[in-house]
Design a protein around this motif. Structure first.
Motif: not given
Ligand SMILES: *Cc1c(COP(=O)(O)O)cnc(C)c1O
Length: 456
Positions: A199-205, A213-217, A245-250, A378-382
């Motif tokens: 997945x995309x886990x910006x804090x750790x990866x 996305x290239x790695x997932x694909x 929250x995945x990195x932008x464009x993922x 991290x996160x969005x909204x509530x």
């Protein structure tokens, strides 16, 4: 019979719930302890409870237990009572519908409320194209139906899911979760043709959206092969995994790949949808338009209801009779859902999600400055979380600190704040309040969490 049947709705005589935290006994109190004893005799040990206080009443952002304790509810039944407990218009819609009729079974004799919910879903899910829906009862059932629909449409077998995912507890969905314990351990054999991909886990990866996305694909391509892949199921903001929250464009890169390869991309918005994140659906934050969207938890103010919504040609690939179920799209649940959609519009609830994010981020940011165990906010909204790490190592090794999470949640409960944990490694505290929570209640809860961290 010429009599007109007059439904009787006795006015509620119960006192309204004051929106304040109030602890008057030990937690759990004596009556909860008594009920817990009865529970142990007849409720399966396989069913857990985060906090064994027995609830008798709830309104807005407050739940009241049998001993008269009032808790600030930062969990909302895991993101279900999104517009607030016992919201008046939802209660009225459900009572009114229950008096008219409670069940016919849509697949026997249909009714307007089911159709209206599908219209509202078509209107509010991402994407400007013809959409159709099927209504079912639970999130896991929505996931199962999403997989069925994608397989029927593509004629392919394989299902891909992301690392740290959570999709449910049924026999198919338990194979789609990242964590074996407690969801799959001992319950095998697991469903076949389910593949777990990075997945995309910006804090750790630390990866950009394009690189993640290239790695997932690469995995989708090599390990499964696009020609066998029916669907890729992803949570726009991962829930149980820890609000990643995945990195932008993922997501848009994955959607482009899915579209180019005839794969159905499914957004599991069961936790993140229905105005939870300051948008109707969290996919919108990423500019992502999924093929299918799964809705459940918050859709009906607490009544059981779930949906698969998406491109009409995908939704119509199923044979008549292939989708449905006895309780799917229950009229009372549908009436409540219509009231929820109307309340989101009438009360501008998307703005409430944005307000809550601002208040939480400001308060949690101050705590992060003060305590080095708060590694990430991290996160969005509530739908906001903090990831807790070992003291002193936060900036470098990011080692999980589940003990701190458990201590803080326990301290908060003792002081009247109902706070949920999450995370693959159990080191995430998640804030999932209803949109009815006031800033005053949030600040009060944050002060309790401040004390809890200080007391570690
Ligand atoms: C809760 C949840 C589910 C499962 O929903 P149930 O109604 O509990 O079956 C699936 N996916 C996500 C993202 C969830 O949060």
């Amino acid at each position: 019979m010429t009599d007109t049947l007059t439904p009787s709705t006795p006015p509620s005589t119960a006192p309204s719930v004051t929106q304040e935290r109030r602890i008057v006994t030990a937690i759990p109190g004596p009556r909860s302890v008594e009920l817990q004893q009865r529970r142990l005799a007849t409720v399966s040990g396989g069913v857990g409870s985060a906090l064994p206080v027995y609830i008798v009443k709830a309104h807005g952002a407050i739940v009241v237990d049998v001993d008269g304790n009032q808790f600030i509810d930062l969990g909302a039944g895991i993101g279900v009572t999104t517009i607030g407990h016992t919201e008046a218009s939802v209660v009225a819609a459900a009572v009114g519908q229950a008096e008219d009729f409670i069940h016919t079974l849509f697949t026997v004799t249909p009714y307007e409320e089911y159709v209206r919910v599908c219209e509202l879903l078509a209107e509010h899910t991402p994407g400007d194209f013809a959409k159709k829906s099927v209504l079912i009862n639970s999130g896991a059932e929505a996931v199962e139906n999403g997989v069925k629909i994608a397989r029927k449409f593509t004629g392919r077998r394989a299902v891909a899911v992301l690392d740290h995912a959570y999709h449910g507890r049924t026999v198919l969905t338990m194979a789609m979760n990242y964590k074996a314990m407690p969801y799959a351990t001992g319950y095998g054999p697991l469903a076949s043709d389910v593949y777990h991909v990075p997945s995309s886990y910006p804090y750790h990866d630390g990866l950009s959206g394009a690189d993640a996305a290239a790695r997932t694909i690469a995995y989708l391509d090599k390990v499964i092969g696009a020609s066998d892949l029916a669907c890729l199921v992803v949570e726009p903001i991962q829930g149980e995994g820890g609000f990643m929250v995945a990195a932008e464009g993922y997501f848009t890169a994955l959607q482009d790949w899915c579209t180019a390869n005839g794969v159905v991309m499914i957004a599991d918005e069961i936790q993140s949808g229905m105005a939870r994140t300051g948008a109707y659906y969290a996919s919108e934050h990423f500019g992502w338009v999924p093929d299918l969207v799964l809705t459940a938890k918050g859709i009906a103010g607490g009544f059981p209801l779930a949906a698969v919504t998406g491109r009409a040609e995908i939704m119509d690939a199923s044979q008549t009779g292939g989708l449905g179920g006895t309780f799917g799209g229950n009229p009372v649940s549908c009436a409540a859902a219509i009231a929820v959609f109307e309340a989101i519009e009438a009360n501008n609830l998307l703005a409430e999600g944005q307000r809550i994010e601002k208040t939480l981020r400001a308060g949690l940011g101050k705590l992060q400055d003060k305590y080095d165990i708060i590694g990430d906010i991290r996160g969005r909204g509530a739908m906001i979380a903090i990831e807790l790490v070992q003291p002193g190592t936060g900036a470098t090794t990011k080692v999980a600190n589940a003990a701190a999470v458990n201590s803080i949640a326990a301290y908060a409960a003792q002081h009247g704040v109902l706070l949920l944990t999450a995370g693959t490694y159990g080191n995430v505290l998640r804030f999932l309040p209803s949109l009815a929570v006031t800033d005053a209640l949030l600040l009060d809860a944050l002060s309790v969490i401040d004390d809890a961290i200080a007391a570690l």
